[in-house]
Every structure is written in structure tokens, then in C-alpha cells.
Design a protein around this motif. Structure first.
Motif, PDB file in Angstrom:
ATOM      1  N   SER A  51     -27.499 -61.620 -27.166  1.00  0.00           N
ATOM      2  CA  SER A  51     -26.769 -61.937 -25.941  1.00  0.00           C
ATOM      3  C   SER A  51     -25.414 -61.231 -25.912  1.00  0.00           C
ATOM      4  CB  SER A  51     -26.565 -63.447 -25.829  1.00  0.00           C
ATOM      5  OG  SER A  51     -27.798 -64.109 -25.804  1.00  0.00           O
ATOM      6  N   ILE A  52     -24.771 -61.155 -27.062  1.00  0.00           N
ATOM      7  CA  ILE A  52     -23.491 -60.450 -27.150  1.00  0.00           C
ATOM      8  C   ILE A  52     -23.685 -58.964 -26.868  1.00  0.00           C
ATOM      9  CG2 ILE A  52     -21.676 -59.741 -28.758  1.00  0.00           C
ATOM     10  CD1 ILE A  52     -21.982 -62.542 -30.047  1.00  0.00           C
ATOM     11  N   VAL A  53     -24.745 -58.383 -27.409  1.00  0.00           N
ATOM     12  CA  VAL A  53     -25.025 -56.958 -27.168  1.00  0.00           C
ATOM     13  C   VAL A  53     -25.309 -56.717 -25.686  1.00  0.00           C
ATOM     14  CG1 VAL A  53     -26.662 -55.096 -27.639  1.00  0.00           C
ATOM     15  CG2 VAL A  53     -25.808 -56.493 -29.505  1.00  0.00           C
ATOM     16  N   LEU A  54     -26.098 -57.585 -25.064  1.00  0.00           N
ATOM     17  CA  LEU A  54     -26.379 -57.427 -23.631  1.00  0.00           C
ATOM     18  C   LEU A  54     -25.112 -57.573 -22.794  1.00  0.00           C
ATOM     19  CD1 LEU A  54     -29.744 -59.368 -23.252  1.00  0.00           C
ATOM     20  CD2 LEU A  54     -29.396 -56.903 -23.133  1.00  0.00           C
ATOM     21  N   GLY A  55     -24.252 -58.518 -23.152  1.00  0.00           N
ATOM     22  CA  GLY A  55     -22.988 -58.681 -22.439  1.00  0.00           C
ATOM     23  C   GLY A  55     -22.075 -57.477 -22.607  1.00  0.00           C
ATOM     24  N   ALA A  59     -20.718 -54.949 -19.737  1.00  0.00           N
ATOM     25  CA  ALA A  59     -19.298 -54.668 -19.562  1.00  0.00           C
ATOM     26  C   ALA A  59     -18.996 -53.165 -19.653  1.00  0.00           C
ATOM     27  CB  ALA A  59     -18.482 -55.425 -20.603  1.00  0.00           C
ATOM     28  N   LEU A  60     -19.669 -52.464 -20.551  1.00  0.00           N
ATOM     29  CA  LEU A  60     -19.380 -51.050 -20.756  1.00  0.00           C
ATOM     30  C   LEU A  60     -20.017 -50.142 -19.706  1.00  0.00           C
ATOM     31  CD1 LEU A  60     -19.706 -50.804 -24.640  1.00  0.00           C
ATOM     32  CD2 LEU A  60     -17.618 -50.741 -23.285  1.00  0.00           C
ATOM     33  N   THR A  61     -21.225 -50.475 -19.264  1.00  0.00           N
ATOM     34  CA  THR A  61     -21.912 -49.592 -18.318  1.00  0.00           C
ATOM     35  C   THR A  61     -21.745 -50.014 -16.871  1.00  0.00           C
ATOM     36  OG1 THR A  61     -24.003 -50.806 -18.473  1.00  0.00           O
ATOM     37  CG2 THR A  61     -23.654 -49.000 -20.041  1.00  0.00           C
ATOM     38  N   GLY A  62     -21.394 -51.263 -16.637  1.00  0.00           N
ATOM     39  CA  GLY A  62     -21.182 -51.725 -15.272  1.00  0.00           C
ATOM     40  C   GLY A  62     -22.431 -52.258 -14.593  1.00  0.00           C
ATOM     41  N   SER A  63     -23.577 -52.132 -15.226  1.00  0.00           N
ATOM     42  CA  SER A  63     -24.799 -52.740 -14.684  1.00  0.00           C
ATOM     43  C   SER A  63     -25.708 -53.087 -15.848  1.00  0.00           C
ATOM     44  CB  SER A  63     -25.509 -51.788 -13.723  1.00  0.00           C
ATOM     45  OG  SER A  63     -26.038 -50.692 -14.418  1.00  0.00           O
ATOM     46  N   ASP A  64     -26.590 -54.044 -15.610  1.00  0.00           N
ATOM     47  CA  ASP A  64     -27.485 -54.411 -16.700  1.00  0.00           C
ATOM     48  C   ASP A  64     -28.793 -53.642 -16.552  1.00  0.00           C
ATOM     49  OD1 ASP A  64     -29.850 -55.779 -15.902  1.00  0.00           O
ATOM     50  OD2 ASP A  64     -28.740 -57.550 -15.395  1.00  0.00           O
ATOM     51  N   GLY A  65     -29.574 -53.624 -17.623  1.00  0.00           N
ATOM     52  CA  GLY A  65     -30.848 -52.939 -17.592  1.00  0.00           C
ATOM     53  C   GLY A  65     -30.780 -51.469 -17.940  1.00  0.00           C
ATOM     54  N   LYS A  66     -29.685 -51.019 -18.498  1.00  0.00           N
ATOM     55  CA  LYS A  66     -29.579 -49.622 -18.914  1.00  0.00           C
ATOM     56  C   LYS A  66     -30.358 -49.408 -20.211  1.00  0.00           C
ATOM     57  CE  LYS A  66     -26.582 -48.013 -15.902  1.00  0.00           C
ATOM     58  NZ  LYS A  66     -26.761 -46.866 -15.079  1.00  0.00           N
ATOM     59  N   LEU A  67     -30.971 -48.267 -20.352  1.00  0.00           N
ATOM     60  CA  LEU A  67     -31.779 -47.965 -21.531  1.00  0.00           C
ATOM     61  C   LEU A  67     -30.928 -47.935 -22.799  1.00  0.00           C
ATOM     62  CD1 LEU A  67     -34.653 -47.326 -22.387  1.00  0.00           C
ATOM     63  CD2 LEU A  67     -34.155 -44.927 -22.044  1.00  0.00           C
TER      64      LEU A  67
END
Length: 91
Positions: A51-55, A59-67
């Protein structure tokens, strides 16, 4: 966004971490790999770490679901599962 929509967004956001945590934990259990922690504790810690990695990826890429986020998720959780192995003296 009302509470119901937020709940489903959050559930879908955390689903990869939950799936991978359960898969890694049950896979190690099925293969009888010795562990330092009980099964459910390892699954819980893997889920929190995922969950921390996904968060962080959000935060770093600005959207979720990035490869790249999913790649980091697999790398970090796999490494943590490796660290949970008990040292049996075997190579």
C-alpha cells in the motif's frame, strides 16, 4: 465524491497490493518455505508495504495504474518476502 464512490475507488486502488500479499504468503506456505513470522503477519506486513508503494507511485507519477508503480510493487514485495525467509543454513 460521496463515501460509497470513495470506498470503491480505495478498494480498487489497494487490490493489487492485497492480491500480491495473499499470493506471496500462500505460495510460500504451499511450498513450505520456512518463515520468520506467522503466515497472516507476513501477509499483513506485505499488504502494508504494498500500500505504501502504491501510494508513493501515485504521489510521484500523478496517476495510479502506471506500469512502473506495479513493477516497483512486485520488486519491493518480492524482496520483502525473501527477507521473511528464515535462515536455514542452506544455499
Amino acid at each position: 465524491m460521496d463515501a460509497n464512490v470513495f470506498f470503491w475507488h480505495l478498494l480498487n486502488f489497494l487490490a493489487p497490493a492485497a492480491f500480491l500479499a495473499v499470493t506471496l504468503g500462500l505460495g510460500a506456505w504451499a511450498l513450505r518455505i520456512p518463515r520468520r513470522l506467522p503466515l497472516w503477519t507476513g501477509i499483513g506486513l506485505n499488504f502494508v508495504l504494498g500500500s505504501i508503494v502504491l501510494g508513493a507511485g501515485l504521489a510521484l507519477t500523478g496517476s495510479d495504474g502506471k506500469l512502473t508503480t506495479y513493477g516497483a510493487l512486485v520488486l519491493v514485495m518480492g524482496s520483502f518476502q525473501w527477507l521473511l525467509r528464515r535462515n536455514t543454513g542452506a544455499a
